[in-house]
Design a protein around this motif. Structure first.
Motif, short mmCIF file in Angstrom:
data_model
loop_
_atom_site.label_atom_id
_atom_site.label_comp_id
_atom_site.label_asym_id
_atom_site.label_seq_id
_atom_site.Cartn_x
_atom_site.Cartn_y
_atom_site.Cartn_z
N ALA A 169 0.83 -1.20 0.00
CA ALA A 169 0.00 0.00 0.00
C ALA A 169 0.87 1.26 0.00
CB ALA A 169 -0.94 0.00 1.21
N ILE A 170 1.96 1.24 0.77
CA ILE A 170 2.87 2.39 0.80
C ILE A 170 3.51 2.60 -0.57
CG2 ILE A 170 5.04 3.24 1.79
CD1 ILE A 170 4.25 1.80 4.40
N ILE A 171 3.91 1.50 -1.22
CA ILE A 171 4.49 1.60 -2.56
C ILE A 171 3.50 2.22 -3.54
CG2 ILE A 171 5.36 0.27 -4.53
CD1 ILE A 171 6.50 -1.74 -2.53
N LEU A 172 2.24 1.79 -3.47
CA LEU A 172 1.21 2.36 -4.35
C LEU A 172 0.99 3.83 -4.07
CD1 LEU A 172 -1.37 -0.57 -4.31
CD2 LEU A 172 -0.10 0.22 -6.30
N LEU A 173 1.05 4.22 -2.79
CA LEU A 173 0.87 5.62 -2.43
C LEU A 173 1.99 6.48 -3.01
CD1 LEU A 173 -0.57 7.84 -0.78
CD2 LEU A 173 0.85 7.17 1.17
N LEU A 174 3.24 6.00 -2.90
CA LEU A 174 4.38 6.78 -3.37
C LEU A 174 4.44 6.89 -4.89
CD1 LEU A 174 7.14 5.41 -0.94
CD2 LEU A 174 5.91 7.60 -0.79
N THR A 175 3.78 5.96 -5.58
CA THR A 175 3.85 5.95 -7.05
C THR A 175 2.57 6.46 -7.71
OG1 THR A 175 3.16 3.61 -7.04
CG2 THR A 175 5.53 4.07 -7.11
N LEU A 176 1.70 7.11 -6.96
CA LEU A 176 0.45 7.62 -7.53
C LEU A 176 0.66 8.55 -8.73
CD1 LEU A 176 -1.87 8.34 -4.44
CD2 LEU A 176 -2.15 6.60 -6.21
#
Length: 408
Positions: A169-176
């Motif tokens: 989830a953190i990875i997805l947040l950083l790559t929005l």
């Protein structure tokens, strides 16, 4: 940019697959700890899948408003919280409460990522996308088996998977920011979809469900997901109660089934360059049926393991190839709507059929498991072949109409 985004999408599909296989792998131990009836797992699975159906049906409006990237992030965060809830669960009722957000999160991310890849990437990426779902579904039982074999609680297995979900989830947040850039820069479209002309332009007022072949396609999806979900949920219980395997060993065997799906879909991505979708679907159904028959026959345990792997390998190409065939079968104009129907019916199969088997097994024996898998695989094959014959007749009729109606 498109390649980096594709890697992120693959990671998101790993997160989608991680929770899917946990309940079936852990249930033989969970059932004893909670003192619950056998069919409770089917009800839990039905609750999860019910949430998935609801979120799939409303995903179109949500995706248009918030975008695929944001929906994927929030959905992964939701499933991570739900899995953490399983870790803290003091009773079966708590499990049912946590099953709701687990299903809602899965449906939104599944519909969103399938639509994004179908619109922006070539055909083989669809198979590889679902292969990464298999990576998550394979890792899940392996992690759970390690905790069970190590003498720790199954709840620690759920805690570990929840931790992985939070990281994703953190990875997805950083790559929005990549999602909008990838959407603007990615002009790679499916060649097959481009070659598929609007078959149904002349029938503008026809409802998608009334198009010839759509109902048979929906039936094929129903039986496919019924077989896949039933294998994943009840395979471990069958091995423990009928084949007398320890719970940890049974969980590992189920992971081989998901590994078969994973490896099969990875290989399918390369085969799609040479073999068309219809042939791959047919070959997969025959292999899955052969594996199901191995489960049914009274052979030693080694043949049962081979049956699990064969069913996984056979199921591997079917789902992504059927999804990718949608525009070619029914025209691009209606493909998005029909895709939604297919996903909803697919989740309906995974919602109710495992519960039906659990109910029947609790009143008889889990030994009926292989017989049900054979029936589901055979029904899927027959409905798919009937659809192929219908589509072939439509192609022949269309060719004749074009020949005789073309101006000389």
């Amino acid at each position: 940019m498109a390649t980096i985004l594709l890697v992120i999408i693959y990671l998101a599909f790993i997160s989608l697959g991680l929770p899917d296989s946990l309940l079936g792998a852990a249930w033989p131990v969970m059932q004893a700890d909670f003192g619950a009836p056998l069919e409770t797992a089917g009800l839990l699975f039905m609750t999860i899948a019910g949430g998935t159906i609801i979120s799939s049906l409303v995903s179109g409006r949500i995706l248009k408003r918030f975008g695929t990237g944001r929906v994927s992030f929030f959905s992964t965060l939701m499933t991570a919280g739900a899995l953490l809830g399983f870790y803290f669960a003091p009773s079966v009722y708590w499990l049912f409460l946590c099953a709701i957000p687990l299903g809602l999160g899965a449906g939104a991310i599944d519909a969103g990522l399938n639509d994004y890849v179908a619109a922006h990437y070539k055909a083989h990426h669809m198979s590889w996308l679902h292969s990464f779902w298999g990576v998550g579904a394979t890792i899940g039982p392996i992690i759970m088996a390690q905790y069970i074999a190590g003498g720790t609680s199954w709840s620690n297995g759920y805690s570990a998977i929840a931790g992985i979900q939070f990281v994703l989830a953190i990875i997805l947040l950083l790559t929005l920011p990549l999602w909008n850039k990838g959407k603007n820069n990615n002009k790679v479209l499916s060649e097959e979809a481009e070659e598929s002309k609007e078959r149904l332009d002349h029938a503008k007022n026809v409802k998608p469900v009334q198009i010839k072949g759509v109902k048979l396609a929906l039936i094929s999806f129903l039986f496919y997901c019924s077989a896949e979900a039933t294998m994943g949920l009840w395979g471990s219980s069958f091995l423990v109660n009928v084949k007398d395997l320890p719970a940890a060993a049974a969980a590992r065997w189920v992971s081989f089934y998901f590994a078969g799906i994973t490896i099969g879909r990875f290989i399918t991505g390369f085969i799609t360059f040479k073999v068309n979708n219809r042939t791959l679907i047919r070959m997969g159904q025959i292999i899955a049926l052969a594996g199901a028959i191995l489960l049914f026959l009274p052979f030693p345990s080694a043949f049962t393991l081979a049956g699990f792997i064969l069913v996984g390998l056979g199921l591997a190409p079917i789902f992504p190839c059927m999804l990718h065939e949608t525009p070619a079968r029914f025209g691009k104009k209606h493909s998005q709507t029909i895709m939604g129907y297919q996903m909803a019916v697919a989740y309906t199969g995974s919602t109710f059929m495992p519960h039906v088997l659990g109910f029947m097994a609790s009143h008889s024996t889990i030994g009926i498991f292989p017989f049900c898998i054979v029936l589901l695989a055979a029904a899927m094959f027959l409905s798919s072949e009937k659809l192929n014959r219908l589509l072939n007749m439509k192609d022949i009729k269309s060719s004749i109409d074009v020949t005789f109606n073309t101006p000389k």
